[in-house]
Design an enzyme around this catalytic site. Sequence first.
Site, PDB file in Angstrom:
ATOM      1  N   HIS A   6       3.989  -7.436 -10.782  1.00 12.03           N
ATOM      2  CA  HIS A   6       4.261  -6.771  -9.347  1.00 12.03           C
ATOM      3  C   HIS A   6       3.727  -7.876  -8.349  1.00 12.03           C
ATOM      4  CE1 HIS A   6       4.714  -3.600  -6.368  1.00 12.03           C
ATOM      5  NE2 HIS A   6       3.642  -3.603  -6.102  1.00 12.03           N
ATOM      6  N   SER A  35       5.471  -5.347  -2.324  1.00 15.25           N
ATOM      7  CA  SER A  35       5.393  -4.025  -2.655  1.00 15.25           C
ATOM      8  C   SER A  35       5.742  -3.222  -1.209  1.00 15.25           C
ATOM      9  CB  SER A  35       3.906  -3.556  -3.093  1.00 15.25           C
ATOM     10  OG  SER A  35       3.649  -2.490  -3.342  1.00 15.25           O
ATOM     11  N   TYR A  36       4.962  -2.415  -0.655  1.00 11.62           N
ATOM     12  CA  TYR A  36       5.387  -1.678   0.507  1.00 11.62           C
ATOM     13  C   TYR A  36       5.560  -2.640   1.489  1.00 11.62           C
ATOM     14  CZ  TYR A  36       5.991   2.224   3.725  1.00 11.62           C
ATOM     15  OH  TYR A  36       6.450   3.227   4.514  1.00 11.62           O
ATOM     16  N   ASP A  84       7.199  -5.913 -13.969  1.00  7.15           N
ATOM     17  CA  ASP A  84       6.722  -4.725 -13.153  1.00  7.15           C
ATOM     18  C   ASP A  84       7.218  -3.700 -13.143  1.00  7.15           C
ATOM     19  OD1 ASP A  84       5.569  -3.588 -11.065  1.00  7.15           O
ATOM     20  OD2 ASP A  84       6.967  -4.144  -9.540  1.00  7.15           O
ATOM     21  N   GLY A 117       0.964  -1.158   0.049  1.00  3.99           N
ATOM     22  CA  GLY A 117      -0.033   0.013  -0.059  1.00  3.99           C
ATOM     23  C   GLY A 117       0.899   1.385  -0.067  1.00  3.99           C
TER      24      GLY A 117
END
Length: 459
Positions: A434, A171-172, A381, A77
């Site tokens: 991703h 990701s985050y 990605d 996020g």
Amino acid sequence: MQFSASLLLSALALSRAAPSTPEASADEIIALPGLSSPPAFSQYSGYVSVSDTRDLFYYHAEGPDPSLPLVLWLNGGPGCSSLGGGLSELGPFFAGPNGTLTENPHSWNTVANMVFLESPAGVGFSTSTDPDFYTTVGDEATAADTLEFVKGFLARFPEYAGNDFWITGESYGGHYVPGAAKAIVDSNARGDSDINLKGFLVGNAWTVAEEDNKGAAQYWWTHALNSDETFQGIMDNCDFTGIGPLKGSAEEDACDKFLDISEKEMGNINIYEIYADQCLSEVNKDAAFLLEKLGSAHVASRHVGSNPTPDYEPCIEDFLQTYMNLPSVQKAMNVRPGTEWTQCSSVVDYSYDDLLSSMLPTYEALVEAGLEMVVFSGDVDAIVPVTGTKNWLAKLGLDVVTPWAPWTDSEGQVGGYKVEYDGLTFLTVRDAGHMVPYCQPKRALDFFSAGLKGELGGL
């Protein structure tokens, strides 16, 4: 003699061990709507209190053996739900149209006991009775709450207390995963916990703003998404340490100019998997939202019929959004009444300073602690691409133990490439975007299973 599928599933259901605590029993999912037949494993979901004001929601899918590793998954996020991982990436089911679920034959719970945590509070079904938390939360608070969740989960499911424990994410999750690992290492060292943390695996990990941002511009250029002139304009005018995920600030007019040109040159591509189609919508997408919410494919409204990647459903998050808001689903999953589920939170205002901070000091501390660390990267990605990951890995200055080489997947194909450093393994996943476990499910399960066994070197 041939047993029917229904008889076999019934026999498996009867052979499952009863929940070990009253709290676990209350969290058991008896029947999950949308399935054509009951699964051959137990499922649980509910809330674990991590403070007087915060309750975090989880979904747990048992593996085939309770002695297998316990693995926590954290989506990114910041502020996006890990149920996205559980029901649209690597969990036992994929959300489908019209409130249906389909089985994922490459689910990670085929080799581990999986837990998907909605974190921080304010994400998904996780809640806080203190609204100020939503505007002050950052990496430290998220890591501390994850630690408390793990302790609470193990109290609820004590049968896993001695199991190898791993943290995974994407990701985050590049902040969430090593941050949670460091919190657990420190807690164990203080004697406040005894969690058998073995290590972590994290993919397409947002880690160092300067290097990840710069790597994105490099990736766009080298993959023919941007012109030479636009690439040079970005490199000459953007302060990569001072902008958010590929997004300029009001003080950077020249940078913004070239980022706007870059976006126009790319067109409406799927930035999370550049060779898969977009989920097109009748309503214009907010591109800034897409780029700001790392790891979140924006919810759209119309299926694409020309998708050139047959196994990639660009609108799966549409299906998940619908599914998670069905009253029958929320009742089955023990959700508190009156909750609307969204893939990414609109109430969590995550710390911008933390988003721009470097996780390299945390990695350095975890190398010293001797954890097993795996960083993986889908190579198509374009939002947190392999180029940025290679940039920040070089900053760690780790010695190469086994040099760059291809690794082979279970079908005998080149699954990607890997290099073993002193303290960390990095591998790419060929033709994965991703969301690696969704884009390349077989290859993801191959390296995940090998990583849990300490056998990545044999791939």
